[in-house]
Every structure is written in C-alpha cells, then in structure tokens.
Design an enzyme around this catalytic site. Structure first.
Site: not given
Ligand code: ATR
Length: 267
Positions: A15, A66, A127
C-alpha cells in the site's frame, strides 16, 4: 502525542497510503504515524475496534474490507451509502463514522489533474463490481450527457443500472452504441493482464480512457492508445482519494500534484 492513522487491507504490504499521507502531512510540517494493518479474514472488525480503542484518529480501508467497514459504521456519508462501501473511518464522540472518497478521487483526477471535460459528454463505465459501485454516485454528479454501464456478466451491470438509474448495455451490443468521449475501466481484468475486447467504434474523436488500476500500462490503455485516445491509469485517483480522506481527518486540503509526480517517478 503523535496522532495515529492506518490503512487496513489484505494484502497490504504494498500500500502506498503511508507514503501519500506522510507527504501530505509534511506540507505543513505535521507529524503523524500512519501504519499498514493486514488483519486475517475473520479479524478485521476486532482490529478496527482495537485501533480506535487505542487512540487511532482515522483509518483507510482497502480491499477486501470496504463493505465490512461500511457495515461497521453507525454514521455514513451519503456517498458511502450510495457506494455501500467505506474507505475512510474516524471516530466522533465514540461513534464510528464512514465515508467513501473513491468517486471524488476519480473525478478530481479526471477533471483537475488531467483536465478532461465531462460536462455534456457520453461516458461508458466497464465493470460492475465493488470498484465501480464505489464511484458511480459521484460520476453521476459530473454533468455528463449520459453514463452507460457494461459488464462481462450483464446481470450485474443491470443491477447497478437499476440502483443508479442508468442504462446498461451488454458487451455484445456495444457495437450499436454511439461513440463515447470517456471510457472508464473499473474491472479487475487489468490485474490479470487481460484486455476488454471493446469495439474501437466506441471511441469518439479525442476520446479519453481511464483505467482505475495503476502500476503499469494495462492492455486496456494500450488498446486505447493504439486507437488514438488519451489514456490514464488510476494513480492520480489513488492520490486524490487520499487527499479527500486527509481533508476529512485534518480539515485541511493538501496539494496533490507534487505527490503524484514523485510517485510517478518511483513507479
Ligand atoms: P471489485 O470489487 O474489484 O470491483 P469484483 O466485484 O470481483 O471486484 O468485480 C470485478 C469486475 O471485473 C467485474 O465487473 C468482473 O466482471 P464479471 O462481473 O463478469 O465477473 C470484471 N472482470 C474481471 N475480469 C475480467 C475480464 N477478464 N474481462 C472482463 N471483465 C472482467
């Protein structure tokens, strides 16, 4: 006594928050302690209670805690309520308070540091996890013409779209969309070194693309650059959200540009 601050997360060893908060404090010759605390999965709440019981003045919270920090707070700011997540904690009259400064950090970086124009622009957010939920409320205050959300799992985008009164679009339907001026990658795809496979027709002329990740140039940033867009990673957001936390605790706004520049040199 030196006031005590900390950041809670797991993993937490890398961090940069201690460095940033010490740099802010140095701007007014203030001394403070700022440590990293990485509790075990089931020990987060106890660790936070102990920190404040021992006189801690304020704490930041990062992944994966969080939402749990949010649940612990008796009083929360409106933007924390919207995000359902808290990254800034402090105690007032024995009551735990929580704020979420991520969205304000993102906006400040795009508007003030990068000088991107958001008013009347079309913004696409990719996302639908916690990172995106944390910033959508603030993003909607920026005066954009429209904020559209898309996600690999469409149902999750739909869920956020309902909560924030936006429009969700499935990835496979994006080619039908008019171009966007701003595209924000809030997925964790970059962490895995993966791109997003977005159609280049999504990029308006002079489009700006922001990856909320930082550290190295991500595949999303490379894609954007290849198509002539301006790009930024999320290092400025990290510094700006810290500045918002600093303001919350010390009622004093630090200068961020010099801190951001020195971090860029380190990266
Ligand atoms: P965070 O709290 O960091 O946002 P999360 O709740 O696990 O973590 O969400 C990760 C996000 O990245 C999600 O929108 C995920 O898409 P899914 O909802 O389909 O899982 C997205 N994500 C992760 N890897 C991905 C990839 N290789 N391509 C596209 N989207 C991805």
């Amino acid at each position: 006594m030196t006031p005590k601050f900390a950041v809670f997360g797991q993993p937490i060893a890398h961090s940069k928050s201690p460095y940033i908060h010490q740099a802010f404090a140095a701007q007014r010759s203030q001394s403070l302690a700022y440590e990293r605390i990485g509790p075990e999965e089931n020990e987060f709440e106890d660790a936070v209670r102990t920190f404040f019981a021992e006189g801690g003045k304020g704490a930041n919270v990062t992944l994966p805690f969080k939402e749990r920090a949010y649940a612990m707070c008796e009083v929360r700011t409106e933007r924390a309520e919207q995000a359902q997540a808290v990254n800034t904690l402090w105690m007032e009259k024995g009551i735990l308070h929580g704020d979420n400064t991520d969205g304000a950090g993102l906006l400040a970086d795009m508007i003030r540091n990068l000088n991107w124009k958001l008013i009347n622009k079309r913004i696409l957010v990719v996302g639908a996890g916690g990172a995106v939920r944390g910033v959508l409320g603030c993003l909607l205050t920026a005066g954009a013409e429209e904020v559209v959300i898309t996600n690999r799992t469409y149902e999750r985008a739909q869920g956020l779209a309902e909560q924030f009164s936006l429009r969700a679009v499935a990835l496979e339907d994006l080619h039908q969309e008019a171009p966007f001026h701003i595209i924000i990658n809030g997925t964790s795809a970059s962490l895995a070194g993966e791109g997003l496979a977005l159609p280049s027709s999504l990029l308006a002329e002079n489009a700006c693309c922001y990856d909320m990740m930082y550290g190295e140039e991500t595949p999303f940033m490379q894609w954007a650059q290849r198509h002539g867009a301006q790009v930024s990673d999320g290092l400025g957001m990290l510094v700006q959200q810290a500045a918002e936390s600093f303001y919350r605790w010390h009622n004093w706004r630090p200068a961020t540009m010099a801190v951001l520049q020195s971090m860029r040199q380190q990266v």
